[in-house]
Design a protein around this motif. Structure first.
Motif, PDB file in Angstrom:
ATOM      1  N   PRO A 152       7.449  -4.309   2.734  1.00 43.77           N
ATOM      2  CA  PRO A 152       7.787  -4.247   3.977  1.00 43.77           C
ATOM      3  C   PRO A 152       6.636  -4.990   4.552  1.00 43.77           C
ATOM      4  CG  PRO A 152       7.642  -1.983   2.805  1.00 43.77           C
ATOM      5  CD  PRO A 152       6.888  -3.073   2.045  1.00 43.77           C
ATOM      6  N   PRO A 153       7.111  -5.380   6.107  1.00 44.90           N
ATOM      7  CA  PRO A 153       6.281  -6.203   6.942  1.00 44.90           C
ATOM      8  C   PRO A 153       4.769  -5.803   7.000  1.00 44.90           C
ATOM      9  CG  PRO A 153       8.152  -5.942   7.979  1.00 44.90           C
ATOM     10  CD  PRO A 153       8.191  -4.954   6.768  1.00 44.90           C
ATOM     11  N   GLU A 154       4.540  -4.626   7.352  1.00 44.08           N
ATOM     12  CA  GLU A 154       3.114  -4.273   7.492  1.00 44.08           C
ATOM     13  C   GLU A 154       2.286  -3.998   5.963  1.00 44.08           C
ATOM     14  OE1 GLU A 154       5.849  -0.643   6.441  1.00 44.08           O
ATOM     15  OE2 GLU A 154       5.903  -2.226   7.981  1.00 44.08           O
ATOM     16  N   VAL A 155       2.935  -4.092   4.854  1.00 45.68           N
ATOM     17  CA  VAL A 155       2.516  -4.043   3.836  1.00 45.68           C
ATOM     18  C   VAL A 155       2.193  -5.414   3.189  1.00 45.68           C
ATOM     19  CG1 VAL A 155       2.384  -3.324   1.150  1.00 45.68           C
ATOM     20  CG2 VAL A 155       3.240  -1.844   2.916  1.00 45.68           C
ATOM     21  N   GLU A 156       3.057  -6.336   3.605  1.00 43.91           N
ATOM     22  CA  GLU A 156       3.019  -7.811   3.119  1.00 43.91           C
ATOM     23  C   GLU A 156       1.862  -8.593   3.721  1.00 43.91           C
ATOM     24  OE1 GLU A 156       3.118 -11.901   3.640  1.00 43.91           O
ATOM     25  OE2 GLU A 156       3.401 -10.683   5.168  1.00 43.91           O
ATOM     26  N   LYS A 157       1.517  -8.087   5.104  1.00 45.71           N
ATOM     27  CA  LYS A 157       0.545  -8.426   5.742  1.00 45.71           C
ATOM     28  C   LYS A 157      -0.927  -8.190   5.070  1.00 45.71           C
ATOM     29  CE  LYS A 157       2.703  -8.579  10.130  1.00 45.71           C
ATOM     30  NZ  LYS A 157       2.814  -8.054  11.199  1.00 45.71           N
ATOM     31  N   THR A 158      -1.007  -7.501   4.097  1.00 44.08           N
ATOM     32  CA  THR A 158      -2.214  -7.107   3.469  1.00 44.08           C
ATOM     33  C   THR A 158      -2.565  -7.966   2.331  1.00 44.08           C
ATOM     34  OG1 THR A 158      -1.428  -5.705   1.928  1.00 44.08           O
ATOM     35  CG2 THR A 158      -2.017  -4.561   3.759  1.00 44.08           C
ATOM     36  N   TYR A 159      -1.591  -9.111   1.883  1.00 41.70           N
ATOM     37  CA  TYR A 159      -1.547  -9.902   0.850  1.00 41.70           C
ATOM     38  C   TYR A 159      -1.739  -9.323  -0.522  1.00 41.70           C
ATOM     39  CZ  TYR A 159      -1.527 -13.393   4.554  1.00 41.70           C
ATOM     40  OH  TYR A 159      -1.417 -14.313   5.568  1.00 41.70           O
ATOM     41  N   ASP A 160      -1.769  -7.940  -0.535  1.00 39.20           N
ATOM     42  CA  ASP A 160      -1.830  -7.311  -1.739  1.00 39.20           C
ATOM     43  C   ASP A 160      -0.222  -7.350  -2.435  1.00 39.20           C
ATOM     44  OD1 ASP A 160      -1.895  -5.507  -4.153  1.00 39.20           O
ATOM     45  OD2 ASP A 160      -3.109  -3.827  -2.999  1.00 39.20           O
ATOM     46  N   ARG A 161      -0.217  -8.320  -3.500  1.00 35.12           N
ATOM     47  CA  ARG A 161       1.326  -8.306  -4.159  1.00 35.12           C
ATOM     48  C   ARG A 161       1.240  -7.460  -5.353  1.00 35.12           C
ATOM     49  NH1 ARG A 161       1.886 -10.504   0.474  1.00 35.12           N
ATOM     50  NH2 ARG A 161       2.152 -12.740   0.772  1.00 35.12           N
ATOM     51  N   SER A 162       0.459  -6.593  -5.624  1.00 37.95           N
ATOM     52  CA  SER A 162       0.401  -5.811  -6.959  1.00 37.95           C
ATOM     53  C   SER A 162       1.537  -4.959  -6.977  1.00 37.95           C
ATOM     54  CB  SER A 162      -0.780  -5.009  -7.190  1.00 37.95           C
ATOM     55  OG  SER A 162      -0.689  -3.941  -6.010  1.00 37.95           O
ATOM     56  N   VAL A 163       2.163  -4.834  -8.324  1.00 36.55           N
ATOM     57  CA  VAL A 163       3.327  -3.657  -8.461  1.00 36.55           C
ATOM     58  C   VAL A 163       3.096  -2.282  -8.007  1.00 36.55           C
ATOM     59  CG1 VAL A 163       4.842  -2.792 -10.239  1.00 36.55           C
ATOM     60  CG2 VAL A 163       3.890  -5.208 -10.291  1.00 36.55           C
ATOM     61  N   LYS A 164       1.737  -1.906  -8.106  1.00 32.30           N
ATOM     62  CA  LYS A 164       1.360  -0.749  -7.706  1.00 32.30           C
ATOM     63  C   LYS A 164       1.256  -0.610  -6.147  1.00 32.30           C
ATOM     64  CE  LYS A 164      -2.569   2.374  -7.388  1.00 32.30           C
ATOM     65  NZ  LYS A 164      -4.193   2.302  -7.386  1.00 32.30           N
ATOM     66  N   LYS A 165       1.092  -1.456  -5.368  1.00 36.33           N
ATOM     67  CA  LYS A 165       1.239  -1.708  -3.970  1.00 36.33           C
ATOM     68  C   LYS A 165       2.556  -1.642  -3.436  1.00 36.33           C
ATOM     69  CE  LYS A 165      -0.948  -1.711  -0.049  1.00 36.33           C
ATOM     70  NZ  LYS A 165      -1.930  -0.736   0.478  1.00 36.33           N
ATOM     71  N   TYR A 166       3.542  -2.113  -4.136  1.00 39.61           N
ATOM     72  CA  TYR A 166       5.026  -2.393  -3.754  1.00 39.61           C
ATOM     73  C   TYR A 166       5.344  -0.920  -4.289  1.00 39.61           C
ATOM     74  CZ  TYR A 166       9.957  -3.066  -4.196  1.00 39.61           C
ATOM     75  OH  TYR A 166      11.154  -3.035  -4.215  1.00 39.61           O
ATOM     76  N   ILE A 167       5.082  -0.222  -5.287  1.00 42.79           N
ATOM     77  CA  ILE A 167       5.668   1.289  -5.498  1.00 42.79           C
ATOM     78  C   ILE A 167       5.112   2.180  -4.595  1.00 42.79           C
ATOM     79  CG2 ILE A 167       5.473   3.013  -7.261  1.00 42.79           C
ATOM     80  CD1 ILE A 167       5.514   0.919  -9.448  1.00 42.79           C
ATOM     81  N   GLU A 168       3.885   1.909  -3.931  1.00 39.22           N
ATOM     82  CA  GLU A 168       3.527   2.851  -2.956  1.00 39.22           C
ATOM     83  C   GLU A 168       3.956   2.613  -1.631  1.00 39.22           C
ATOM     84  OE1 GLU A 168      -0.873   1.875  -2.823  1.00 39.22           O
ATOM     85  OE2 GLU A 168      -1.361   2.972  -4.547  1.00 39.22           O
ATOM     86  N   CYS A 195       7.140 -14.102   4.296  1.00 38.79           N
ATOM     87  CA  CYS A 195       5.724 -14.048   3.747  1.00 38.79           C
ATOM     88  C   CYS A 195       4.962 -14.874   5.190  1.00 38.79           C
ATOM     89  CB  CYS A 195       5.706 -15.083   2.542  1.00 38.79           C
ATOM     90  SG  CYS A 195       3.916 -15.234   2.135  1.00 38.79           S
ATOM     91  N   THR A 196       3.952 -14.222   5.406  1.00 43.77           N
ATOM     92  CA  THR A 196       2.898 -14.501   6.372  1.00 43.77           C
ATOM     93  C   THR A 196       1.864 -15.556   5.978  1.00 43.77           C
ATOM     94  OG1 THR A 196       1.689 -12.565   6.069  1.00 43.77           O
ATOM     95  CG2 THR A 196       3.295 -12.417   7.604  1.00 43.77           C
ATOM     96  N   TYR A 197       2.054 -16.059   4.867  1.00 43.13           N
ATOM     97  CA  TYR A 197       0.935 -17.018   4.346  1.00 43.13           C
ATOM     98  C   TYR A 197       1.918 -18.281   4.163  1.00 43.13           C
ATOM     99  CZ  TYR A 197      -2.523 -18.966   1.353  1.00 43.13           C
ATOM    100  OH  TYR A 197      -3.763 -19.817   0.711  1.00 43.13           O
ATOM    101  N   THR A 198       1.923 -18.780   5.341  1.00 41.45           N
ATOM    102  CA  THR A 198       2.661 -19.913   5.607  1.00 41.45           C
ATOM    103  C   THR A 198       2.011 -21.316   4.979  1.00 41.45           C
ATOM    104  OG1 THR A 198       2.146 -20.366   7.827  1.00 41.45           O
ATOM    105  CG2 THR A 198       3.881 -18.960   7.387  1.00 41.45           C
ATOM    106  N   SER A 199       0.736 -21.188   5.075  1.00 41.23           N
ATOM    107  CA  SER A 199       0.129 -22.352   4.281  1.00 41.23           C
ATOM    108  C   SER A 199       0.276 -22.567   2.769  1.00 41.23           C
ATOM    109  CB  SER A 199      -1.268 -22.412   4.771  1.00 41.23           C
ATOM    110  OG  SER A 199      -2.199 -21.493   4.380  1.00 41.23           O
ATOM    111  N   CYS A 200       1.014 -21.561   2.421  1.00 39.31           N
ATOM    112  CA  CYS A 200       1.037 -21.579   0.694  1.00 39.31           C
ATOM    113  C   CYS A 200       1.788 -22.673   0.348  1.00 39.31           C
ATOM    114  CB  CYS A 200       1.635 -20.259   0.365  1.00 39.31           C
ATOM    115  SG  CYS A 200       1.994 -20.237  -1.430  1.00 39.31           S
TER     116      CYS A 200
END
Length: 64
Positions: free
Chosen positions: A45-61, A15-20
């Motif tokens: 995947p790393p390029e998607v994780e960086k968007t901070y969109d954690r939705s199931v829809k984004k994961y499936i895409e 996770c790139t949100y290290t201040s969490c």
């Protein structure tokens, strides 16, 4: 919540949100995202994780 694996988890966390406040505390992270109907960043995947969109829809895409 203290995590006995915090140091080990933090070294392997993608996770790139290290201040969490849940960074490195997988149980708390999963619980938090599950309550929001999301998935934790480590499943994306790393390029998607960086968007901070954690939705199931984004994961499936991201899996196509």
């Amino acid at each position: 919540m203290n995590c006995p694996q915090h140091e080990k988890n933090s070294k392997n966390c993608t996770c790139t949100y290290t201040s969490c406040s849940r960074y490195g505390n997988c149980c708390a992270c999963i619980t938090y995202h599950r309550e929001l109907n999301e998935l934790p960043g480590c499943l994306f995947p790393p390029e998607v994780e960086k968007t901070y969109d954690r939705s199931v829809k984004k994961y499936i895409e991201s899996q196509s």
